[in-house]
Design a protein around this motif. Structure first.
Motif, short mmCIF file in Angstrom:
data_model
loop_
_atom_site.label_atom_id
_atom_site.label_comp_id
_atom_site.label_asym_id
_atom_site.label_seq_id
_atom_site.Cartn_x
_atom_site.Cartn_y
_atom_site.Cartn_z
N ALA A 114 0.86 -1.24 0.07
CA ALA A 114 -0.04 0.00 -0.05
C ALA A 114 0.76 1.17 -0.01
N ILE A 115 1.89 1.38 0.75
CA ILE A 115 2.74 2.60 0.81
C ILE A 115 3.52 2.58 -0.61
N ALA A 158 -9.81 2.70 0.86
CA ALA A 158 -9.24 2.19 2.06
C ALA A 158 -8.04 1.67 2.29
N THR A 159 -7.18 1.53 1.10
CA THR A 159 -6.03 1.06 1.11
C THR A 159 -4.94 2.19 1.33
N LEU A 160 -5.19 3.13 0.54
CA LEU A 160 -4.57 4.38 0.77
C LEU A 160 -4.78 5.04 1.88
N LEU A 161 -5.89 5.22 2.60
CA LEU A 161 -5.89 5.85 4.03
C LEU A 161 -5.19 4.85 4.94
N HIS A 162 -5.34 3.72 4.83
CA HIS A 162 -4.52 2.89 5.79
C HIS A 162 -2.99 3.22 5.45
N ALA A 163 -2.44 3.37 4.53
CA ALA A 163 -1.13 3.62 4.14
C ALA A 163 -0.68 5.04 4.72
N ALA A 164 -1.82 5.92 4.47
CA ALA A 164 -1.40 7.41 4.85
C ALA A 164 -1.49 7.27 6.47
N GLU A 165 -2.29 6.38 7.22
CA GLU A 165 -2.06 6.51 8.53
C GLU A 165 -0.60 5.81 9.03
N LEU A 166 -0.41 4.74 8.53
CA LEU A 166 1.00 4.25 8.81
C LEU A 166 2.16 5.29 8.52
N GLU A 167 2.07 6.01 7.52
CA GLU A 167 3.11 7.05 7.28
C GLU A 167 3.18 7.89 8.29
N ALA A 168 1.88 8.49 8.70
CA ALA A 168 1.95 9.52 10.00
C ALA A 168 2.34 9.06 11.09
N GLU A 169 2.01 7.79 11.47
CA GLU A 169 2.59 7.14 12.53
C GLU A 169 4.04 7.04 12.59
N THR A 170 4.60 6.51 11.25
CA THR A 170 6.17 6.49 11.20
C THR A 170 6.81 7.90 11.41
N ASN A 171 6.07 9.03 10.77
CA ASN A 171 6.59 10.61 11.00
C ASN A 171 6.44 11.02 12.40
N SER A 174 -4.23 9.67 -0.78
CA SER A 174 -5.40 9.41 0.05
C SER A 174 -6.51 10.29 -0.08
N ALA A 175 -5.75 11.81 -0.49
CA ALA A 175 -6.72 12.99 -0.33
C ALA A 175 -7.42 12.90 -1.74
N ARG A 176 -6.54 12.48 -2.76
CA ARG A 176 -7.12 12.34 -4.14
C ARG A 176 -8.07 11.36 -4.54
#
Length: 636
Positions: free
Chosen positions: A492-493, A542-555, A535-537
């Protein structure tokens, strides 16, 4: 000459009956009627026109199908209800007169209603029973944990029922351990969720999921009608008993399994049961020395799976028996005397010794995940939960470092993992190890290994550490999270990064002559992370939203900040994209789904909109004509 229809002889008035009419027709009390409807699976219906169904009366009433009530007239339980009513009158009369001998004789001859025929009637095939096994297991689990006397001087649930529910649950877990059928575990707010793969008819695997509450003192509310729950429980106990008898018979085991009293007194839960094999000779032979039909089918499937071209010859009688066995309904439960005659004198063995000889074809390396390990359960952990999970996946459990266990693993040197659910210091851990090498983990590590179907690293699961998120293994079912799988996260990322790179390339190829507001919005969107932009586009992915949440958690971005950025990026992206007008086909589909009244209203709205559009076009044409005359210098 047309026949004149009388009122109440056709239509809704004939198809429905009220509850009072049903009581008069069946000649039973309201409590017996409720119990009968629960056991038979009959529930109230909602007619389209209540006034017509009630023969012109507008009084509130509960309605039932007339055919359902006619069906209840031939129910054998009605006879048992009437016999019990007569018994209650005779017993009350004998007690009132002080005739104790007569009262004792009446109590010994008390009529008992059996529900076996209801199970066969409501579940004609074994697969249907397995598909509806979730609610029975949940309710039986609930009653197995109830206190025997929650209110002094008042018995809400008899202790015999609680003991029987506890026995049924233990027998179910013993079968799951024997066949290694446990697949998923989730620690939720309500309790622990389990899922097992149970073989149905024709080799079809049915997923059975149930909930088990945590081990603490249960609060029993006094405003709950336990009579209704006990009615459901009567049916569910019979259903679970039938299912267990079928499953144990398929494994060539005697049901019910005998209980070892000594192990039960030592605190063993599922380990206190012993398994008695029905077969006495070679594998595939029953107590009479004949080869079982299940062994024949397994041998044929093995030949087909190996790809060898072999002609398997069978008699016509054997083929008929095989077809009959595949389509057979529930097996008749034998009497105790018949069980003793059928069972050959096989030695009693605990389920631990039979663990390695499981005949279930689903046993694989993943189902024996913990087979190389021995776990020690600390005193604060739930032995009922983790002993079942570990042993169902092939592991061994030690509950005491000094007392012998059913696995003969009393020696502390054989322990590989220690499950602790409290903070511990390094000194106390070294003192308990005494020179040995143990892996100290928290209970969540076991559940995560089961759900990911592999042994994961113990980093982050040591006692006292903050545990990683425990996500549900069931995707998109109810109020659960998405599965926590590394491969899907990476995919997903990568997809989000690739989509962000493509979007940035398209932005670079655009014309540079844009207004300041557009350039500012582009600079703001470029400051967002790539997965968040992707995810905004596409907010529905749901896969892109999950990847965005993981990216935010990593950052290290907080959840509130992430939601604010995602909302701003989605709003900025939506302002650039105009929503397309609905196609003509879509509009026609909308018209079809409307009612007659709404369709006429919609036509009026469309007509007024057309008139306004035509008037606007006329005014625009007049304005253009006036402007032309002004430009030419003509007098308006």
């Amino acid at each position: 000459m047309a026949k004149i229809k009388r009122r109440g002889e056709s239509g809704a008035a004939k198809n429905y009956v009220t509850r009072n009419q049903a009581l008069k027709k069946l000649q039973i009390s309201l409590s017996d009627f409720r119990r009968l409807c629960i056991l038979k699976g009959i529930y109230p219906r909602e007619p389209l026109n209540k006034k017509r169904a009630n023969k012109g009366s507008s009084a509130p009433a509960s309605f039932y199908y007339h055919k359902d009530i006619q069906y209840l007239l031939h129910e054998p339980l009605l006879v048992k209800f009437r016999e019990h009513k007569t018994f209650a009158k005779k017993l009350a009369r004998a007690l009132g007169r002080g005739e104790w001998a007569l009262a004792k004789n009446l109590e010994d001859a008390k009529p008992v209603a059996r529900l076996d025929h209801l199970v066969k009637e409501r579940y004609p095939t074994f697969t249907l029973a397995l598909q509806d096994l979730q609610d029975p297991l949940n309710l039986v689990h609930l009653f197995s944990t109830l206190p025997t006397n929650p209110i002094p001087g008042k018995t809400l649930v008899p202790s015999e029922i609680i003991a029987e529910c506890s026995r049924l649950i233990s027998e179910w877990k013993v079968w799951a351990i024997r066949t290694h059928s446990l697949r998923k575990v989730f620690l939720g707010i309500k309790g622990v969720y389990y899922e097992c793969d149970v073989p149905g008819q024709g080799g079809e695997m049915v997923r059975v999921r149930w909930l088990e509450g945590y081990e603490f003192q249960q609060y029993v509310p006094t405003d709950v009608d336990f009579r209704i729950l006990l009615t459901f429980l009567d049916l569910y106990r019979t259903l679970v008993s039938f299912v267990l008898f079928k499953l144990y018979t398929e494994e060539n085991l005697v049901y019910p399994p005998p209980l070892d009293v000594e192990l039960d007194e030592q605190g063993e839960s599922v380990g206190a049961f012993r398994l008695v094999e029905r077969k006495a000779g070679a594998e595939g032979a029953d107590g009479t020395g004949q080869v079982s039909k299940k062994a024949v089918r397994k041998a044929i499937k093995g030949i087909k799976a190996s790809g060898i071209d072999a002609d398997v010859e069978m008699d016509e009688d054997a083929e008929v028996d095989e077809e009959k066995d595949e389509d057979e309904d529930f097996v008749e439960r034998p009497s105790k005397a018949q069980e003793v005659e059928d069972v050959a004198p096989a030695p009693l063995t605990t389920y631990n010794s039979l663990l390695a000889t499981s005949s279930t074809p689903s046993t694989s390396r993943q189902s024996l995940l913990f087979s190389p390990y021995t776990f020690y359960l600390s005193r604060e952990t739930s032995s009922r939960t983790w002993e079942f999970v570990i042993r169902a996946l092939g592991g061994k459990v030690v509950t005491s470092l000094t007392a012998p266990s059913p696995d003969n693993a009393s020696n502390a040197d054989s322990i590989t993992h220690v499950i602790v659910d409290r903070p511990m210091t390094a000194e106390s851990m070294r003192e308990m190890e005494a020179g040995r090498k143990w892996v100290w983990i928290q209970p969540q590590w076991v559940a995560d290994c089961v759900n990911r179907q592999k042994i994961i690293s113990a980093e982050g699961y040591h006692p006292g550490q903050l545990l990683p998120p425990h996500l549900s293994p069931w995707d998109g079912e109810g109020d659960v999270y998405r599965p926590w799988l590394e491969d899907q996260e990476k995919a997903a990322i990568e997809a989000a990064d690739e989509a962000a790179e493509n979007d940035e390339a398209e932005q670079d190829a655009l014309d540079e002559s844009e207004d300041e507001s557009g350039s500012e919005s582009e600079s703001e969107s470029a400051s967002y992370p790539p997965a968040l932009l992707a995810s905004a586009r596409d907010p529905t992915n749901a896969t892109l939203l999950h990847a965005a949440e993981l990216e935010a958690e990593t950052n290290g971005t907080s959840h509130t900040t992430f939601r604010t950025q995602l909302k701003a990026a989605t709003k900025a992206n939506a302002s650039k994209v105009t929503a397309p007008a609905p196609a003509k086909g879509e509009e026609d589909l909308r018209r079809i789904m409307m009612s007659n009244k709404k369709s006429k209203l919609y036509e009026k709205m469309q007509y007024s909109n057309r008139l306004k559009a035509e008037e606007k076009e006329k005014l625009e044409a007049k304005r253009e004509a006036i402007e032309k005359k002004k430009r030419k210098g003509l007098k308006v």
